[in-house]
Scaffold this active site. Structure first.
Site, short mmCIF file in Angstrom:
data_model
loop_
_atom_site.label_atom_id
_atom_site.label_comp_id
_atom_site.label_asym_id
_atom_site.label_seq_id
_atom_site.Cartn_x
_atom_site.Cartn_y
_atom_site.Cartn_z
N CYS A 79 0.90 -1.17 0.00
CA CYS A 79 0.00 0.00 0.00
C CYS A 79 0.93 1.21 0.00
O CYS A 79 1.21 1.79 1.04
CB CYS A 79 -0.88 -0.01 1.26
N CYS A 107 -1.05 4.23 10.92
CA CYS A 107 -0.96 5.52 11.63
C CYS A 107 -2.23 5.66 12.48
O CYS A 107 -2.86 6.70 12.50
CB CYS A 107 -0.77 6.69 10.67
N ASP A 132 1.75 -1.23 4.98
CA ASP A 132 1.44 0.05 5.65
C ASP A 132 -0.05 0.28 5.38
O ASP A 132 -0.43 0.95 4.43
CB ASP A 132 2.32 1.14 5.04
C1 LIG Z 1 -1.34 4.67 4.86
S1 LIG Z 1 -1.48 4.93 3.17
C2 LIG Z 1 0.08 4.46 2.56
C3 LIG Z 1 1.18 5.47 2.76
C4 LIG Z 1 2.48 5.04 2.07
N1 LIG Z 1 2.93 3.74 2.54
C5 LIG Z 1 3.60 6.03 2.27
O1 LIG Z 1 4.46 5.84 3.12
O2 LIG Z 1 3.64 7.04 1.54
C6 LIG Z 1 -2.49 3.58 2.70
C7 LIG Z 1 -2.62 3.39 1.20
O3 LIG Z 1 -3.31 2.17 0.99
C8 LIG Z 1 -3.98 2.27 -0.25
N2 LIG Z 1 -4.92 1.14 -0.30
C9 LIG Z 1 -6.09 1.01 0.34
N3 LIG Z 1 -6.65 -0.20 0.05
C10 LIG Z 1 -5.77 -0.84 -0.76
C11 LIG Z 1 -5.78 -2.12 -1.40
N4 LIG Z 1 -6.79 -2.98 -1.24
N5 LIG Z 1 -4.72 -2.44 -2.19
C12 LIG Z 1 -3.70 -1.56 -2.36
N6 LIG Z 1 -3.66 -0.35 -1.78
C13 LIG Z 1 -4.69 0.01 -1.00
C14 LIG Z 1 -4.54 3.67 -0.22
O4 LIG Z 1 -4.84 4.13 -1.52
C15 LIG Z 1 -3.40 4.46 0.45
O5 LIG Z 1 -2.58 5.06 -0.52
#
Ligand SMILES: C[S@@+](CC[C@H](N)C(=O)[O-])C[C@H]1O[C@@H](n2cnc3c(N)ncnc32)[C@H](O)[C@@H]1O
Length: 448
Positions: free
Chosen positions: A259, A388, A335
């Site tokens: 993610c 977070c 994450d």
């Molecule tokens: C906490 S943020 C990630 C922040 C990133 N790791 C960083 O350090 O910049 C969570 C991310 O998970 C993505 N996300 C949510 N559901 C997901 C899924 N089923 N598969 C992949 N990504 C997903 C969201 O779009 C979001 O960008």
């Protein structure tokens, strides 16, 4: 933009937010997209929107005692304008008469001149009330009514999750966050970068949890920082900067960042490998939101980390059949999407948008991601789960549940002196002028 127009714009943005049409991040214009001449107005617009969300629950309760009957749904922009006016009077260092007059004038720009006397009357009444209590905004961030700035369900959950710390968590969430940088140690040492800041007259101190973090005394536009466009630094909270030290990625590893957008942690993992003179065999960064992948690409380019071994893909990472080539990963960073309750000071609209039911829905998604991605991990490999969030249902509760039905998963204790030691994983709580609230658990896959 005239001062009244800034208030009218803020009211329109907040009205859309309350109608669930977006978050502050998606509704506010980005400083980078606005002409230099308008930067001060954009800063004011952001302050009005962020501040009103930060104190929304408290201001809304107060507003209920100042008007005879609630406004109609179609006049939600006027309700937002009233809250914005109250926020200025209580929390901003503006001359009261200017704050009131410009907020009243904004009614005309919203084509609701009929509300002029309502807005004027409510704000004058609030001004008199504040003069009577003589409580300053600074006091309000630390006294008992910190909880009034939150939805009741969140206060109740935090109280039951953190009987010793809930008040500290609520108070920290009402504050302005520090601006924290991550120094790219593969390009410059932290001591040398601190010297460059000092030479530019920018006050800053080194973070205490990591060897990369730098806290600026005052926030500023990132493009005005020395070496930003050359990739010497990135903006990232110090809690997130703990990731490479826990993931332990190394030479020849196949790494999955499941993610990844906007790519802060992907880039940091690559920077720390470069600093050690090592290279991963492959790094696959996935995110479900295709438009956010562009942000990862921009960061990789700016930091000169792009390469054939780094691949980005827009996909649902909980469906490996759609993206996995079947070769197991040595390291997986999950994450996970979460309630963002650990970064409320950075995203105060979480207090307005997030509902209690969202936590259960997110916990289901996190569990699905954990179980599906576990099958992609090589025996002996490590998965780092992070959020977070400061809600235990998304953190140690989640990992305990996963361990209960995954016999080949072993939790490796994180032996450090930061954060709160809980029985599974480690929790950082948000701290004034310190890191955000963050949770980490390291899981190893044992051979059958
Ligand atoms: C906490 S943020 C990630 C922040 C990133 N790791 C960083 O350090 O910049 C969570 C991310 O998970 C993505 N996300 C949510 N559901 C997901 C899924 N089923 N598969 C992949 N990504 C997903 C969201 O779009 C979001 O960008």
């Amino acid at each position: 933009m005239k001062p009244a127009k800034v208030r009218a714009n803020a009211a329109q943005i907040l009205a859309r937010l309350f109608k669930q049409q977006g978050s502050l991040a998606s509704l506010l214009p980005r400083a980078a997209d606005v002409a230099d001449a308008d930067q001060n107005q954009i800063a004011l617009l952001r302050e009005l929107c962020f501040g009103t969300c930060r104190w929304y629950h408290r201001l809304h309760r107060e507003l209920g005692t100042l008007i005879d009957k609630p406004l109609k749904n179609k006049d939600i922009d006027i309700q937002c304008l009233l809250l914005i006016g109250m926020y200025q009077l209580e929390y901003m260092r503006l001359a009261d008469h200017a704050a009131v007059n410009e907020t009243v004038n904004a009614t005309v720009l919203l084509k609701k001149g009929w509300a002029k006397s309502l807005v004027n009357g409510v704000l004058r009444q609030y001004q008199r009330r504040l003069a009577g209590t003589l409580t300053t905004a600074a006091d309000k961030t630390v006294n008992d009514d910190a909880a009034l700035a939150y939805p009741d369900w969140m206060v109740n959950d935090l109280r039951s999750d953190w009987p010793q710390h809930w008040s500290q968590i609520l108070t920290a969430g009402n504050q302005h966050p520090p601006m924290t940088l991550r120094v790219n140690l593969s390009r410059i040492s932290r001591a040398d970068y601190l010297e460059r800041l000092a030479n530019a007259g920018i006050a800053a101190v080194a973070g205490e949890l990591t060897g990369t973090a730098v806290y600026l005394e005052q926030g500023r536009a990132v493009t005005t920082l020395p070496g930003f466009s050359d990739g010497l630094i990135s903006v990232q909270d110090e809690a997130s900067q703990l990731i490479p030290g826990l993931l332990l990625a190394g030479e020849g590893h196949r790494i999955l960042d499941a993610c990844a957008a906007p790519g802060g942690k992907t880039c940091h993992i690559l920077e720390s490998l470069a600093q050690a003179g090592e290279q991963a065999l492959s790094v696959l960064a996935l995110d479900i939101e295709a438009r956010r992948l562009g942000r990862i690409e921009d960061n990789l380019q700016r930091l000169a980390l792009a390469g054939d071994h780094v691949k980005l893909q827009a996909t649902d990472s909980s469906e490996p059949d759609n993206w996995w080539d079947g070769v197991p990963f040595d390291r997986i960073l999950l994450d996970a999407p979460c309630s963002a309750t650990g970064i409320i000071r950075r995203q105060p609209d979480v207090k307005v948008l997030r509902q209690s039911a969202d936590v259960a829905r997110l916990a289901e998604l996190q569990q699905k991601l954990l179980t599906r991605l576990w099958s992609c991990l090589a025996p002996g490999g490590l998965m780092l789960y992070s959020t977070c969030s400061v809600l235990r249902a998304e953190n140690d509760g989640q990992i305990r549940r996963f361990l209960s039905f995954t016999p080949d998963a072993e939790e490796l204790p994180i032996n450090t002196d930061w954060g709160v030691c809980i029985d599974v994983g480690r929790q950082l709580l948000p701290a004034d002028q310190g890191p955000d609230g963050f949770y980490f658990a390291v899981l190893r896959k044992n051979a059958d």
